[in-house]
Design an enzyme around this catalytic site. Structure first.
Site, PDB file in Angstrom:
ATOM      1  N   HIS A 277       0.824  -1.211   0.000  1.00 35.20           N
ATOM      2  CA  HIS A 277       0.000   0.000   0.000  1.00 35.20           C
ATOM      3  C   HIS A 277       0.867   1.273   0.000  1.00 35.20           C
ATOM      4  O   HIS A 277       0.643   2.200  -0.775  1.00 35.20           O
ATOM      5  CB  HIS A 277      -0.930  -0.020   1.214  1.00 35.20           C
ATOM      6  CG  HIS A 277      -1.747   1.211   1.365  1.00 35.20           C
ATOM      7  ND1 HIS A 277      -2.899   1.421   0.656  1.00 35.20           N
ATOM      8  CD2 HIS A 277      -1.570   2.322   2.126  1.00 35.20           C
ATOM      9  CE1 HIS A 277      -3.397   2.605   0.962  1.00 35.20           C
ATOM     10  NE2 HIS A 277      -2.614   3.168   1.865  1.00 35.20           N
ATOM     11  N   GLU A 281       1.227   4.022  -3.134  1.00 38.58           N
ATOM     12  CA  GLU A 281       0.884   5.449  -2.989  1.00 38.58           C
ATOM     13  C   GLU A 281       2.064   6.335  -3.389  1.00 38.58           C
ATOM     14  O   GLU A 281       1.890   7.351  -4.078  1.00 38.58           O
ATOM     15  CB  GLU A 281       0.463   5.755  -1.548  1.00 38.58           C
ATOM     16  CG  GLU A 281      -0.906   5.183  -1.150  1.00 38.58           C
ATOM     17  CD  GLU A 281      -2.047   5.705  -2.018  1.00 38.58           C
ATOM     18  OE1 GLU A 281      -1.988   6.872  -2.455  1.00 38.58           O
ATOM     19  OE2 GLU A 281      -2.996   4.938  -2.284  1.00 38.58           O
ATOM     20  N   ASN A 285       2.438   8.939  -6.762  1.00 43.47           N
ATOM     21  CA  ASN A 285       2.760  10.360  -6.646  1.00 43.47           C
ATOM     22  C   ASN A 285       3.898  10.742  -7.585  1.00 43.47           C
ATOM     23  O   ASN A 285       3.843  11.776  -8.260  1.00 43.47           O
ATOM     24  CB  ASN A 285       3.165  10.699  -5.200  1.00 43.47           C
ATOM     25  CG  ASN A 285       1.956  10.771  -4.276  1.00 43.47           C
ATOM     26  OD1 ASN A 285       0.816  10.755  -4.722  1.00 43.47           O
ATOM     27  ND2 ASN A 285       2.213  10.858  -2.981  1.00 43.47           N
TER      28      ASN A 285
END
Ligand code: ADP
Ligand code: MG
Length: 408
Positions: A277, A281, A285
Site C-alpha cells: 500500500h 501510494e 505520486n
C-alpha cells in the site's frame, strides 16, 4: 433501523474508556501465532474480547471530544454509532461455557463475573504469557465453536468499519462547509493521525485473529504477517500496479519507467499488504509528478529510481523522481489530510469500500496515511524536495519489529 446509543451503553463506554489500551508488537504477534492450538486461539479470543471494547471506547470518547462542533457533523455521528454498536456487540458477547477444569487452565487469574478485573489484569497477563501458547491437548468442541463465533463477530465488525476513513473525510467536508473555511486546524489533523493510527491497530488485531482462525497457514506466514516479506518482489508488484493505473488514468501508451536497485533476496518480517500500500501510494505520486511536468505526449520521461538499503536497524526504501518537486512552503501541507493538488475526487463511502483504493490521486490521503502505516511498526516516512527538479521520499522500515505499538 439505524443504531442509536442508549444512555446506559454510553455510561459503559465511558467506563471502558478509562482503562489503558494494551499494545501488541509485531514480534509478539509472530511468536504467539505460530502453529496455534484451539486453546491458544481461545486465549487470543479472550484477550481481544477484553482489549477491543477498550480501544473502541477510547475512539468513541475521542469522537465526542472533537474540537469545535465537528462531533455534531452527520458523518461523524454515523461513525461514532458504528463504534458504539461494535462496542455493544463485543461486551454482550457471551463468555464461553467451558468445563471448570479448562476454565482454570486458561483464565486462572481473571474473574469472568467481573469485567473490570478481567480488563485490569489483561495488561499484566500479557507480560506473563496471557498472549501466549497453550498446549495442543484435546480441546472440547465448545472451544472451537466459541472461537469460530467470536471470529465471525469481529469479522463483521471489521467490515462495518471499512468505510470509516471515507466517512470521517466526509465529516470533515461537512465541517468545512459549515464553517465556510478551507483551513483544517492542527488539532483536527492530530486527531485524525491518532484516530487512523488506532484504526490501523484495531484492524491488525482483528485481521491477525481472523487469519489465524481461518486460513490454512501459508508457508512463511503467521496470520497476515509474512516472516520473509521479499522487498524486491513487493516493490515490483507495486511498480506494476502503479504504472498500470497511471497508463489508464492518463491514457498513456507507456508510463514512466521505474528502475529498482535492491538485493534480490532481501526479506524481513512485515505485513506485505501494508508495504504494498505504501509503495503504491508513493510511486503513484512520482508518476503523476512526471506526467504533469512533462505532459502526456513525450517519448520518454526521466526514470524513477527505487533504491533499497539494508541496515542493521532499518531497511530504507528511497524513491527518487525528477517530477519537479514541491515548493518548500507546501511541504507541511502534503502531510495534512485532504491536501491535494490534483482535481478532487468525489467521496463516495459506499463505493470506496476500504480506505482509498485505486484512483491515481485526489484524496490527499496518500502521504499522511502511508506515514501512519510506516510509523505503526516503528518506521517512518520522510520527503525531501528540490523545487524545480524532483522529490526524494525515504521509507524507513524497522527490522527489529519489537517496537511498542503506538497507542497515543
Ligand atoms: P494525492 O496524491 O491524492 O494528491 P497525497 O497525500 O499522495 O495525495 O499527496 C499530496 C500532494 O503532495 C499531491 O497532491 C502533490 O501535490 C504532492 N506530492 C506528493 N508526492 C509528490 C511528488 N513525488 N512530486 C511532486 N509532488 C508531490
Ligand atoms: Mg497520492
Amino acid at each position: 433501523m439505524a443504531y442509536k446509543i442508549t444512555p446506559q451503553m454510553y455510561e459503559k463506554i465511558k467506563h471502558f474508556a478509562r482503562f489503558p489500551q494494551t499494545g501488541v508488537s509485531l514480534r509478539q504477534m509472530v511468536m504467539f501465532g505460530q502453529n496455534p492450538s484451539q486453546g491458544t486461539l481461545l486465549k487470543a479470543t479472550q484477550f481481544l474480547a477484553d482489549e477491543l471494547p477498550i480501544r473502541i471506547a477510547h475512539r468513541v470518547k475521542e469522537l465526542d471530544n472533537l474540537p469545535h462542533n465537528l462531533s455534531e457533523m452527520p458523518s461523524i455521528v454515523r461513525v461514532k454509532n458504528w463504534y458504539a454498536q461494535s462496542f455493544e456487540e463485543l461486551i454482550n458477547f457471551p463468555k464461553p461455557e467451558l468445563p471448570q477444569s479448562i476454565r482454570e487452565r486458561l483464565f486462572a487469574t481473571s474473574n469472568p463475573s467481573n469485567p473490570s478485573t478481567t480488563i485490569m489484569s489483561t495488561a499484566t497477563k500479557l507480560g506473563h504469557g496471557y498472549y501466549s501458547h497453550v498446549d495442543d491437548i484435546d480441546w472440547p468442541p465448545e472451544v472451537r465453536y466459541y472461537n469460530e463465533k467470536f471470529t465471525k463477530l469481529i469479522e463483521a465488525i471489521k467490515r462495518r468499519h471499512d468505510p470509516v476513513v471515507t466517512t470521517v473525510a466526509q465529516g470533515i467536508l461537512e465541517y468545512k462547509q459549515h464553517k465556510k473555511s478551507t483551513m483544517i486546524d492542527t488539532d483536527i489533523q492530530s486527531f485524525l493521525d491518532r484516530f487512523y493510527m488506532s484504526r490501523i491497530g484495531i484492524r491488525i488485531l482483528i485481521g491477525q485473529h481472523v487469519a489465524l482462525n481461518r486460513l490454512p497457514s501459508r508457508p512463511d506466514y503467521v496470520g497476515i504477517i509474512c516472516t520473509k516479506t521479499n522487498i524486491a518482489k513487493t516493490v515490483q508488484e507495486a511498480v506494476d500496479n502503479a504504472r498500470f493505473i497511471c497508463e489508464e488514468y492518463y491514457g498513456l501508451f507507456r508510463a514512466p519507467e521505474i528502475q529498482l536497485y535492491c538485493p534480490e533476496e532481501l526479506s524481513f518480517t512485515y505485513v506485505p499488504t501494508h508495504l504494498n500500500h505504501m509503495l503504491f501510494e508513493l510511486l503513484k505520486n512520482s508518476l503523476r509528478a512526471l506526467v504533469e511536468l512533462f505532459g502526456d505526449d513525450v517519448d520518454e520521461y526521466p526514470t524513477i529510481k527505487v533504491i533499497v538499503a539494508e541496515g542493521k536497524e532499518d531497511i530504507t526504501i528511497k524513491i527518487l523522481d525528477e517530477g519537479g518537486g514541491i515548493p518548500r512552503s507546501n511541504i507541511p501541507l502534503v502531510w495534512t489530510y485532504m491536501y491535494t493538488t490534483a482535481e478532487a475526487q468525489t467521496l463516495d463511502p459506499n463505493f470506496s469500500q476500504s480506505d482509498f483504493k485505486a484512483p491515481m490521486a485526489g484524496f490527499g490521503y496518500g502521504l499522511p496515511l502511508s506515514r501512519l502505516y510506516a510509523r505503526y511498526f516503528g518506521g517512518d516516512l520522510k520527503l525531501i524536495s528540490m523545487e524545480g527538479f524532483g522529490t526524494d521520499v525515504y521509507l524507513h522500515l524497522n527490522r527489529i519489529s519489537n517496537s511498542d505499538e503506538p497507542l497515543h
